[in-house]
Design a protein around this motif. Sequence first.
Motif, short mmCIF file in Angstrom:
data_model
loop_
_atom_site.label_atom_id
_atom_site.label_comp_id
_atom_site.label_asym_id
_atom_site.label_seq_id
_atom_site.Cartn_x
_atom_site.Cartn_y
_atom_site.Cartn_z
N MET A 249 0.83 -1.20 0.00
CA MET A 249 0.00 0.00 0.00
C MET A 249 0.87 1.25 0.00
N ALA A 250 0.30 2.35 -0.43
CA ALA A 250 0.94 3.66 -0.36
C ALA A 250 0.34 4.44 0.80
N ASN A 251 1.09 5.36 1.32
CA ASN A 251 0.56 6.28 2.32
C ASN A 251 -0.63 7.02 1.69
N PRO A 252 -1.82 6.96 2.33
CA PRO A 252 -3.00 7.63 1.73
C PRO A 252 -2.77 9.10 1.41
N ALA A 253 -2.00 9.80 2.24
CA ALA A 253 -1.74 11.22 1.96
C ALA A 253 -0.92 11.38 0.69
N ASN A 254 0.00 10.46 0.41
CA ASN A 254 0.79 10.55 -0.81
C ASN A 254 -0.07 10.37 -2.04
N VAL A 255 -1.08 9.51 -1.95
CA VAL A 255 -2.00 9.32 -3.08
C VAL A 255 -2.88 10.55 -3.24
N ARG A 256 -3.40 11.05 -2.14
CA ARG A 256 -4.31 12.20 -2.19
C ARG A 256 -3.63 13.41 -2.82
N PHE A 257 -2.39 13.68 -2.41
CA PHE A 257 -1.68 14.87 -2.90
C PHE A 257 -0.81 14.57 -4.12
N ASP A 258 -0.91 13.36 -4.66
CA ASP A 258 -0.15 12.96 -5.85
C ASP A 258 1.34 13.22 -5.65
N ALA A 259 1.88 12.72 -4.54
CA ALA A 259 3.27 12.97 -4.19
C ALA A 259 4.21 12.37 -5.23
N GLY A 260 5.24 13.11 -5.56
CA GLY A 260 6.23 12.65 -6.53
C GLY A 260 6.98 13.83 -7.10
N GLU A 261 7.79 13.56 -8.12
CA GLU A 261 8.61 14.62 -8.68
C GLU A 261 8.81 14.41 -10.17
N LEU A 262 9.22 15.47 -10.82
CA LEU A 262 9.71 15.40 -12.19
C LEU A 262 10.85 16.39 -12.33
N LEU A 263 11.80 16.05 -13.19
CA LEU A 263 12.96 16.92 -13.33
C LEU A 263 13.57 16.77 -14.71
N GLU A 264 14.38 17.76 -15.06
CA GLU A 264 15.15 17.77 -16.30
C GLU A 264 16.52 18.35 -15.99
N GLN A 265 17.58 17.69 -16.43
CA GLN A 265 18.92 18.15 -16.11
C GLN A 265 19.84 18.04 -17.31
N TRP A 266 20.67 19.07 -17.47
CA TRP A 266 21.76 19.08 -18.44
C TRP A 266 23.07 19.17 -17.68
N ARG A 267 24.08 18.45 -18.16
CA ARG A 267 25.39 18.43 -17.50
C ARG A 267 26.49 18.57 -18.55
N PHE A 268 27.48 19.42 -18.25
CA PHE A 268 28.61 19.63 -19.14
C PHE A 268 29.90 19.67 -18.31
N GLY A 269 30.97 19.14 -18.86
CA GLY A 269 32.25 19.19 -18.16
C GLY A 269 33.40 18.93 -19.11
N ALA A 270 34.56 19.46 -18.78
CA ALA A 270 35.76 19.26 -19.58
C ALA A 270 36.97 19.33 -18.66
N GLY A 271 37.98 18.52 -18.98
CA GLY A 271 39.18 18.50 -18.17
C GLY A 271 40.43 18.34 -19.01
N LEU A 272 41.51 18.92 -18.55
CA LEU A 272 42.81 18.85 -19.22
C LEU A 272 43.85 18.39 -18.22
N ASP A 273 44.62 17.36 -18.60
CA ASP A 273 45.76 16.90 -17.82
C ASP A 273 47.01 17.03 -18.70
N HIS A 274 48.02 17.68 -18.15
CA HIS A 274 49.27 17.83 -18.90
C HIS A 274 50.44 17.61 -17.95
N ARG A 275 51.37 16.77 -18.37
CA ARG A 275 52.54 16.46 -17.56
C ARG A 275 53.74 17.24 -18.11
N PHE A 276 54.25 18.18 -17.30
CA PHE A 276 55.42 18.95 -17.67
C PHE A 276 56.68 18.19 -17.27
N ALA A 277 57.69 18.30 -18.07
CA ALA A 277 58.92 17.56 -17.78
C ALA A 277 59.61 18.08 -16.53
#
Length: 681
Positions: A249-277
Amino acid sequence: MALPSVPVVATGGQVELEPVTVRAARTETALADVPAAVTVIDGDELRRGGRLTSLAEVLVGVPGLFVQNATNFAQDARIALRGFGARSAFGIRGVAIVVDGIPHTLPDGQAQVDSIDLAEIERIEILRGPASALYGNAAGGVIRITTRSAAGAATAGVRQSAGEFGLLDTHASLAAGGSRAGVRLSLGRLESDGFRRHARAEQYRANARFDLEPGPATRIRAHAGYFETPIERDPGALTAEQARAAPRMANPANVRFDAGELLEQWRFGAGLDHRFADIGRLHVAAFGYLRDFENRLPFADGGQVTFERAFSGLDLRQELGTGRLGLAGQATFGIDYRRQDDDRRRFDNLDGIRGPRVLDQQEQVTALGVYFQQRARLGPDWTLAVGVRYDEVELDVDDRFVVDGDESGSRNWSEWSPDAGLTWRPAPGLSVYASVGTSFQTPTTTELANPEDPGSGGGFNRALQPQTARNVELGVRTEPSARLRWEASVFRARIDDAITSFEVLEFSGTGRDFFRNAGRSTRYGVETAVRLLVTETIEVTAAYSHSDFEFDRFETPDGDFGGNRLPGVPRHLVDAGLAWHGAAGGFARLNLRTVGDLYADNANTAESDGYTRVDVGIGRDWRVHAWSVRAFVGIDNLFDTRYNDNVRVNAFGGRFFEPGPGRAVRAGIDVRWGGSDRRRS
């Protein structure tokens, strides 16, 4: 799964261990020289098991790590590492999450891991113990995830798995390039009706990774990702009586209030590694996230939350080689900058319909950390590691809904985090370590919700302070042969001003938490794990954690909880596995997990019963020319054990428990074309 499979190479008829290195300590270090408890998990072992729907499933079997909530997607995985994070109502607190060098942990200390593509994982490193000297706002440790590299031979693959309760998980990937440059794309879709009512979830993922090596000393990586959940319903928590009588069963209050979520996410990243002598290795990385979030909570006043989040940062690290600064070994300097901007609004929840606005504020968190680490060889068998970090964290709130008064303001925190560790290698394959360190954890923007204004939570809780910890640890690791590995550690942590949750009367039983500081608590722990290759085809693994976590001093308006156990963490936790890998491609696995009793509240009046759960799975690999096929079938919870998949700590009205699924069958197939071995990064 608690210990990694050890790479071996044959030399003149002898079997030798290939050294294991880790990067969870921010610089590549031999595992034997790390003065901390570290567990490494291989990605191929995860995919062979077939369970890739939640990080809570992936991390089972790591000593000191208690994971919950593998089935309620609206709440995300809950991770408690040596007790840090146990208070979290949703998401992850007190543990730094890093994926391909890019943090998933916000500057206020909270993390969401729902967007991680588990099918793309190549390796997971879990560093247990204080991590603030390395990562700042992280008290319990680090989980570092590395995904499959894009460089290497071209590959393509499709994975399809299905199971009971409407589970359908689809994943596809494509990689192209050569040894110095490559692109990898992956797509995923997850659908589940859930074991309980009102638990349906849909998730969509798309990720791209680009790897480039323009020269032998330079490496460039770039990432982009998209994640969307058009529906994630929350069935809520139940009382002990409800959980026993009707676990689906679900908590009756969660059903009554339609508990839940929705989301949208974008992610970007870049990295540089350089070994100096001449000056060592330079690392630079930049990243950014955009996250739109809507949440319906099971109550009326302020029960719908929306925010638009922008999270960005820059990392700069310089490693200096042997002999720099007059010290033998390696020195590392680093700077981390983080910025989090949340445009947050609250509305009344009118039985699932958005009502009037009750909160409108801009929240900004900025964090700057500067750190130094020195690893020095004191002799052929001794290694000393010392470090210190300084962090400044600032929270600003701009209240744009002033009909109930202007609650704008700011909070500022600054912390020094030193640590030191000594490693001794008295014999080949054996290392002993000792370490001391401090850590801190600030309140998150969610935890700073104002209990004096519970209807909206406008402004913030000015009484809530960061928690701090001091940790002492002794440990041993051994690799006496390719057939046996084991580790053991004991630790003591003293926590001041621990952040704990509570509910106010107006929102009793709704799952909405507020937070306050406990006076002082002490944690004693013992962790051990072993891996034994019984024969060339049979492997046994086992892990045990003993957690003696108590409040020393904790007086609240609800009573004096001094001497009580920390809720949300079992005293005893056992994981054991038996795996078989046949020469013809067949494989089978049996996993057993025993979770001891745990308390659900600070008063230690509510308890979640312990349980033992058994999962089994079988499958086979085929390889025909450039094609490889893996088919698998498994039964989760073989003996249909009743247990709680999640315990909501300090919930009001006795609604602590989220029952876990009964016996469930799952099956899948994984078809791939091209080279199977791509380089790790």
